[in-house]
Design an enzyme around this catalytic site. Structure first.
Site, PDB file in Angstrom:
ATOM      1  N   ASP A  51       0.704  -1.163  -0.034  1.00 12.75           N
ATOM      2  CA  ASP A  51       0.254  -0.023  -0.160  1.00 12.75           C
ATOM      3  C   ASP A  51       0.856   1.290  -0.001  1.00 12.75           C
ATOM      4  O   ASP A  51       0.234   2.371  -0.216  1.00 12.75           O
ATOM      5  CB  ASP A  51      -0.758   0.019   1.060  1.00 12.75           C
ATOM      6  CG  ASP A  51      -2.089  -0.732   1.019  1.00 12.75           C
ATOM      7  OD1 ASP A  51      -2.945  -0.743   0.056  1.00 12.75           O
ATOM      8  OD2 ASP A  51      -2.762  -1.650   2.140  1.00 12.75           O
TER       9      ASP A  51
HETATM   10  C1  BGC Z   1       0.459   1.109   6.452  1.00  9.40           C
HETATM   11  C2  BGC Z   1       0.046   0.007   5.499  1.00  9.40           C
HETATM   12  C3  BGC Z   1      -1.419  -0.018   5.380  1.00  9.40           C
HETATM   13  C4  BGC Z   1      -1.985   1.354   4.673  1.00  9.40           C
HETATM   14  C5  BGC Z   1      -3.582   1.417   4.819  1.00  9.40           C
HETATM   15  C6  BGC Z   1      -0.091   2.354   5.706  1.00  9.40           C
HETATM   16  O1  BGC Z   1       0.042   3.697   6.452  1.00  9.40           O
HETATM   17  O2  BGC Z   1       1.791   1.331   6.531  1.00  9.40           O
HETATM   18  O3  BGC Z   1       0.721  -1.114   6.088  1.00  9.40           O
HETATM   19  O4  BGC Z   1      -1.685  -0.933   4.535  1.00  9.40           O
HETATM   20  O5  BGC Z   1      -1.439   2.346   5.491  1.00  9.40           O
HETATM   21  O6  BGC Z   1      -3.997   2.271   4.131  1.00  9.40           O
HETATM   22  C1  NOJ Z   2      -1.366  -3.736   5.576  1.00 12.57           C
HETATM   23  C2  NOJ Z   2      -2.651  -3.704   4.685  1.00 12.57           C
HETATM   24  O1  NOJ Z   2      -3.852  -4.285   5.430  1.00 12.57           O
HETATM   25  C3  NOJ Z   2      -2.407  -4.746   3.602  1.00 12.57           C
HETATM   26  O2  NOJ Z   2      -3.463  -4.822   2.780  1.00 12.57           O
HETATM   27  C4  NOJ Z   2      -1.217  -4.352   2.698  1.00 12.57           C
HETATM   28  O3  NOJ Z   2      -1.032  -5.427   2.005  1.00 12.57           O
HETATM   29  C5  NOJ Z   2      -0.201  -4.294   3.655  1.00 12.57           C
HETATM   30  N1  NOJ Z   2      -0.253  -3.415   4.790  1.00 12.57           N
HETATM   31  C6  NOJ Z   2       1.096  -3.988   3.077  1.00 12.57           C
HETATM   32  O4  NOJ Z   2       1.229  -2.525   2.827  1.00 12.57           O
END
Ligand code: BGC
Ligand code: NOJ
Length: 811
Positions: free
Chosen positions: A483
């Protein structure tokens, strides 16, 4: 250092000190009513939706930490303490907290008073039960005052934490002899209330926080407890609470018990009132009567235990390694069920007010629970698919209460569609239920656009085919699995969301990771097509998959490893040409899992590069070298300090991808080594470094670039749960559901002499014993089904109800 220990027989983790490195929590409830409870009785309850129907209040990121919860204060001989230590923090002579499957029990002793507090959410009920026992274990008669206390939330947790100008004036309660009813907003548009009830009449009560705690008091020093007792206050606005006082006289050896209930009731519109202004309590009273004796409480406890035993009996392992056994048999499966219930909504790191259900998250969680609750997995798949757009793309999130796509986050995460194939494929391999593909499912929640689920999968597949970039690799959109790799975002203003700023569809930035996914799950799609007799479509799909495989080995290969992506300028990301972020874990895991470069040697090389560049003693980091600057063209990933989260943290979710990838290559020793490094039970001894619960996986462990290398965060709600369960049960132990039956294909550490698994599969039970006297890492030499040799290693499904004896000889 350890702060407790595992009791595998009782399926509990027993915490011996309240002063754990962080609150160590448990989840109570598995249907509609949920309670989070920490090892000092902190936490909160909600009904269905942690944001919209919050029952008790919790202050995140508070100092002192974790003071809101369901607390029992005891007062005797001039001293005040809590059964679970917080919030008063008076030292007790003995303390223990037992977190079990769906229940938590506290026990402590002070001043010759032994007290227990046992909490659970009974099956099929919208309430939390808390049974307290107070025993006089001293020589003399004792007088003990018992004060349960919890603070109500005014329903919408977000509004409750911000809209004080209104909320300080709306609070309302009603009190009967044994119950405090919290009925804020019931007069107007709500049809629900909550209550705190006891199965014996309290000697006194309070419902106004100011009265119980004191205007300038604190939960650590409540005025009523330290002063002369509860005052009978009635809350008018401000902060309604449930506080009671029971004054007990105990002879030596005498024990008293009290059952408390925190309940939630909904009434039909025309049955809201008993009389003018007086709420209809019929349903509440009926619920109270179902648990008004110890006997009834014990029956509820037993029913809960049976429920968990039956869920966990679908997969049981016996092996020499106690860490692996307890994770597989108990905690990893338990965590998978919690991710089913919570998705990413409510933990001690997720406030319950943010994200809804993630499209990709929920599809992946399914991989971990489909063998326990296939019917609910089916329903979940149909809910998720209904939020898909007609062009095959998807809302990134949807709300559990409404099941509608979340407009605020929107779409454009180009890996999402393929996860729907992954989840559905896992469901069919588990159940053999192809009828799910015929279910009519809406697009964008619009029933008039409904098509069979198979058409949804087709559009998922085609979405990738139709969204390729300059190298013929899939366009990444807003982000793929990562993400934080936001190649089309270019955010310059603090506070902007990296996920929704910038155009969702760049025409240039591409993802090698999605390409790997397309090969893996595109092949699964083609296999489904052939099983349905769609031979032409199967062939055409495979042709796309093979073309993508070539593209990956060409534009996606960097010489020593797979590249990660191409940015909006067509420059490689995750290449030796880059100054930072030369190698990423995700494409190595996904491409090798997909079998890309297995024959031609790239897969081997990629795994060696992972070991060489990304390994640490605590797990494999996401990338190297960590980004030390913020890069506009990369987005959130470079916003984190080096070593944290996606910027070279050990992102536990993709470590099991490497386990699976190593197993594809037959590397049993290495697969197990990777599994072991992030396995919580193995890390119990270093809890002071690791800090989160030793019984569940965290999302992230700080990487080698971080000053706090080895420190975990974001425990419980992570795709790690499902993927590690899959990596140990399917890649290492090799018990793999396929479309044609159960495949046995272990990839083991060579010093394992063997193991046994009992697996319920499509209604039959398979008792599998694997003999590895040969010390092999990979390879089934012989396989016997009910004593008969079988050619190959896929056991055709046995009729439901049968027990099948399977013997496997490795070599
Ligand atoms: C986090 C990710 C997460 C995303 C969701 C980010 O700040 O680092 O792990 O999936 O937010 O929106
Ligand atoms: C947490 C999110 O819930 C997941 O969808 C994502 O793949 C990982 N972070 C990595 O960014």
């Amino acid at each position: 250092m350890k702060f407790g220990y595992f009791d595998d027989k009782k399926r509990e983790y027993i915490i011996k000190t309240p002063k754990t490195p962080l609150p160590w929590i448990n989840y109570l409830g598995s249907e509609d009513f949920f309670t989070l409870v920490s090892n000092t009785a902190g936490g909160y309850s909600f009904y269905k939706d942690a944001r919209l129907r919050r029952i008790t209040r919790y202050r995140y990121n508070a100092s002192p930490l974790d003071q809101d919860g369901f607390h029992i204060y005891l007062k005797a001989a001039g001293e005040v303490w809590n059964i679970a230590w917080q919030p008063v923090q008076t030292d007790v002579n003995s303390y223990c907290c037992r977190h079990g499957l769906g229940y938590t029990v506290f026990e402590s002793e002070k001043k010759g008073i032994l007290a227990t507090q046992e909490m659970l959410v009974p099956r099929g009920e919208a309430c939390l039960l808390c049974r307290i026992t107070v025993a006089n274990v001293g020589e003399e008669k004792k007088k003990v005052d018992v004060f349960p206390y919890t603070e109500f939330c005014l329903w919408d947790a977000m509004d409750d934490a911000s809209n004080f100008q209104r909320n300080f004036s709306t609070g309302e309660v009603e009190v009967t002899a044994d119950t405090i009813y919290h009925k804020t907003e019931y007069r107007e548009r709500r049809d629900h209330y909550a209550f705190l009830w006891a199965n014996r009449t309290p000697d006194a009560f309070d419902t106004a926080r100011d009265a119980f705690i004191g205007i300038y008091g604190s939960p650590a020093k409540p005025a009523a407890v330290f002063g002369s007792g509860c005052t009978g206050s009635i809350a008018h606005g401000w902060a309604p609470v449930g506080a009671m006082q029971f004054s007990l006289d105990l002879l030596p050896g005498q024990t008293e018990s009290i059952i408390l209930m925190l309940g939630y009731i909904e009434n039909p519109e025309d049955e809201k009132w008993e009389s003018s202004g007086v709420i209809n309590k019929e349903r509440a009273v009926a619920m109270q009567q179902r648990y008004d004796s110890d006997k009834k409480f014990f029956a509820a406890r037993e029913e809960l235990a049976d429920f968990w035993s039956s869920l966990l009996s679908n997969f049981t392992l016996s092996c020499e390694d106690e860490h692996v056994s307890r994770m597989v048999n108990i905690w990893n499966q338990y965590q998978c069920m919690v991710t089913f219930n919570m998705s990413r909504s409510a933990s001690y790191f997720e406030s319950g007010m943010g994200r809804g259900m993630g499209f990709r998250d929920s599809c992946q969680d399914l991989l971990g629970f489909v063998h326990m609750i296939p019917e609910r997995a089916r329903e979940r798949i149909l809910d998720i698919a209904a939020t898909q757009f007609p062009d095959g793309s998807a809302y990134h999130q949807y709300q559990p209460l409404t099941k509608k796509g979340n407009m605020a986050v929107g779409s454009g995460f180009n890996d999402d569609p393929l996860w729907l194939i992954a989840g559905t494929d896992a469901y069919i391999r588990e159940t053999g239920d192809y009828s799910i593909l015929d279910e009519q499912v809406a697009f964008d929640c619009d029933a008039s656009l409904a098509q069979p689920l198979m058409e949804h999968l087709r559009r998922s597949f085609n979405y990738t085919v139709e969204h390729l970039g300059p190298h013929q690799l899939p366009l990444i959109g807003r982000a793929d699995w990562n993400d934080c790799l936001n190649l089309n975002c270019f955010s310059e203003h603090p506070g902007e969301s990296f996920q929704v700023t910038g155009p969702s569809e760049g025409p240039v930035a591409e993802s090698v990771f999605i390409a790997g996914m397309f090969v893996k799950y595109g092949r699964a799609y083609a296999e489904l097509c052939s099983h349905l007799g769609l031979i032409e479509e199967a062939e055409a799909s495979l042709a796309h998959v093979e073309k993508m495989e070539k593209t990956v080995l060409d534009a996606g290969w960097d010489g020593e490893w797979f590249r990660r992506a191409y940015d909006a300028f067509g420059q490689p990301v995750g290449s030796k040409e880059c100054e930072e972020g030369k190698i990423f874990i995700e494409p190595q895991g996904m491409c090798v899992m997909a079998g890309i470069g297995k024959e031609s040697g790239e897969a081997e090389k990629a795994m060696q590069s992972v070991k060489e560049h990304l390994d640490t003693r605590y797990g494999i980091v996401l990338l190297q070298p960590a980004y030390t600057n913020y890069y506009l063209n990369l987005g959130e990933i470079s916003s984190y300090p080096p070593g944290y989260k996606e910027n070279a943290g050990i992102f536990c979710h993709n470590n099991p991808w490497i386990v699976c990838a190593e197993a594809v290559l037959g590397h049993g020793n290495r697969a197990f080594e990777v599994y072991r490094r992030t396995c919580p039970s193995y890390l119990e001894d270093i809890s002071e470094i690791h800090r989160t619960e030793p019984y569940v996986y965290p999302q992230m462990i700080a990487g080698k670039d971080a000053p706090t290398h080895g420190e975990a965060k974001n425990s419980w709600l992570t795709g790690t749960a499902a993927w590690t369960l899959l990596s140990i049960t399917q890649a290492i132990l090799g018990v793999v559901p396929t479309l044609d039956g159960l495949k046995i294909d272990p990839c083991l550490p060579s010093d394992w002499k063997g193991f046994a698994v009992s697996r319920r599969y499509r209604g039959a039970v398979y008792n599998i014993t694997v003999d590895n006297a040969a010390g092999a890492e990979y390879g089934v030499k012989e396989l016997f089904v009910n004593g008969q040799p079988l050619a190959g290693n896929v056991i055709p499904p046995a009729p439901a109800g049968e027990t099948v004896e399977v013997k496997v000889i490795m070599g």
